[in-house]
Design an enzyme around this catalytic site. Structure first.
Site, PDB file in Angstrom:
ATOM      1  N   HIS A   1      -3.031  28.836  28.479  1.00  0.00           N
ATOM      2  CA  HIS A   1      -3.717  28.729  29.699  1.00  0.00           C
ATOM      3  C   HIS A   1      -4.734  29.904  30.022  1.00  0.00           C
ATOM      4  O   HIS A   1      -4.683  30.515  31.325  1.00  0.00           O
ATOM      5  CB  HIS A   1      -2.725  28.300  30.744  1.00  0.00           C
TER       6      HIS A   1
ATOM      7  N   HIS B   1       1.576  19.599  30.156  1.00  0.00           N
ATOM      8  CA  HIS B   1       1.809  20.443  30.828  1.00  0.00           C
ATOM      9  C   HIS B   1       2.702  20.246  32.057  1.00  0.00           C
ATOM     10  O   HIS B   1       3.678  21.329  32.640  1.00  0.00           O
ATOM     11  CB  HIS B   1       0.289  20.812  31.497  1.00  0.00           C
TER      12      HIS B   1
ATOM     13  N   GLU C   1      -9.898  24.369  33.753  1.00  0.00           N
ATOM     14  CA  GLU C   1      -9.462  25.580  34.691  1.00  0.00           C
ATOM     15  C   GLU C   1     -10.532  26.809  33.916  1.00  0.00           C
ATOM     16  O   GLU C   1     -10.581  26.686  32.934  1.00  0.00           O
ATOM     17  CB  GLU C   1      -8.169  25.498  34.893  1.00  0.00           C
TER      18      GLU C   1
ATOM     19  N   ASP D   1      -5.999  21.578  30.415  1.00  0.00           N
ATOM     20  CA  ASP D   1      -4.606  21.579  30.942  1.00  0.00           C
ATOM     21  C   ASP D   1      -4.227  20.096  30.078  1.00  0.00           C
ATOM     22  O   ASP D   1      -5.081  19.097  30.322  1.00  0.00           O
ATOM     23  CB  ASP D   1      -4.204  21.096  32.162  1.00  0.00           C
TER      24      ASP D   1
ATOM     25  N   HIS E   1      -1.314  18.945  40.067  1.00  0.00           N
ATOM     26  CA  HIS E   1      -1.545  18.777  38.537  1.00  0.00           C
ATOM     27  C   HIS E   1      -1.014  17.191  38.183  1.00  0.00           C
ATOM     28  O   HIS E   1      -1.349  16.507  37.551  1.00  0.00           O
ATOM     29  CB  HIS E   1      -0.758  19.724  37.843  1.00  0.00           C
TER      30      HIS E   1
ATOM     31  N   TRP F   1      -2.868  34.121  34.646  1.00  0.00           N
ATOM     32  CA  TRP F   1      -1.699  33.543  35.723  1.00  0.00           C
ATOM     33  C   TRP F   1      -0.519  34.416  35.799  1.00  0.00           C
ATOM     34  O   TRP F   1       0.042  34.838  34.888  1.00  0.00           O
ATOM     35  CB  TRP F   1      -1.447  32.049  35.375  1.00  0.00           C
TER      36      TRP F   1
ATOM     37  N   HIS G   1      -9.882  26.997  30.208  1.00  0.00           N
ATOM     38  CA  HIS G   1      -9.093  26.214  29.241  1.00  0.00           C
ATOM     39  C   HIS G   1      -8.784  24.952  29.809  1.00  0.00           C
ATOM     40  O   HIS G   1      -9.128  24.402  30.829  1.00  0.00           O
ATOM     41  CB  HIS G   1      -7.719  26.977  29.284  1.00  0.00           C
TER      42      HIS G   1
END
Ligand SMILES: [Zn+2]
Length: 222
Positions: A57, A67, A182, A63, A170, A27, A61
């Site tokens: 992340h 987060h 994700e 979340d 989220h 990311w 992974h």
């Protein structure tokens, strides 16, 4: 690798996690990934030892609620029932996002673990750079999943949410205790019913953790 196993041939586990390696895509504002040998028998050291540096992340992974929600659970407290058990892989061919109407047609059920296979699987992991135009779950669709009380939702790139809807999407899911997986690679998986094993690292209180994720086709009628 069909969702319907051939008779007498036990279905095999399919690894749907992406390999963690130095320089892999991440990311945009997250840390780069480094996996380097600090000791190496090829250089005369008595053994080989690697140093690993990465954001939580990274790649495939999970979340955790913390987060996006303050004073909530870390990834080490995600209940096992979110991570293990029956899961449904659904294929989404239209883009740019998974809309509420599209999702409604899939009839998400309470307690379900739903994994979205999109064109991300075949496209995004081949690219070394981050692709911002990945297929994501729209905010309206996230609200519908929250209303339907699914257990777990998975997607095949680095975020369940679009670039502009990260926070509300989220939150809509995590507030309802829905687990988010994700960074899956579902390119070798057909839509259908599977057994899911998703084991994120037990990182104390962390907002996420890399996970090994496996799927195995479920025999029909079970
Ligand atoms: Zn994440």
């Amino acid at each position: 690798m069909s969702a319907t196993p051939t008779p007498n041939v036990p279905p095999t586990w399919i690894d749907v996690s992406v390999p963690v390696r130095s320089g892999m895509v991440h990311w945009p504002d997250n840390p780069p990934i480094e996996l380097v040998r600090t000791m190496d028998m090829a250089r005369g050291d008595p053994c080989t030892v690697s140093h690993l540096s990465l954001g939580v992340h990274t790649g495939t992974h999970v979340d955790a609620p913390v987060h996006f929600l303050v004073n909530t659970a870390g990834v080490d407290a995600v209940p096992f029932d979110r991570l293990l058990g029956e899961a449904r892989v659904v294929e989404v061919s239209e883009g740019p996002s998974i809309g509420a109407a599209q999702l409604r047609a899939m009839d998400p059920r309470p307690g379900e673990r739903l994994l979205f296979k999109t064109r991300n699987s075949a496209r995004c992991w081949k690219a070394d750079r981050f692709l911002p135009d990945f297929v994501y779950l729209s905010l309206e669709a996230a609200a519908l999943l929250a209303e339907r009380r699914v257990r777990t939702v998975g997607i095949d790139y680095l975020s369940i949410a679009g670039m502009e809807e990260g926070v509300p999407t989220h939150r809509a899911l995590l507030e309802k205790g829905i687990c988010i997986i994700e960074g899956l690679d579902l390119s070798s998986v057909e839509p259908g019913s599977y057994e899911l094993i998703c084991l994120p690292l037990r990182l104390a209180g962390a907002d996420g953790a890399p996970a090994r994720v496996l799927l195995r086709a479920r025999p029909p009628g079970r």
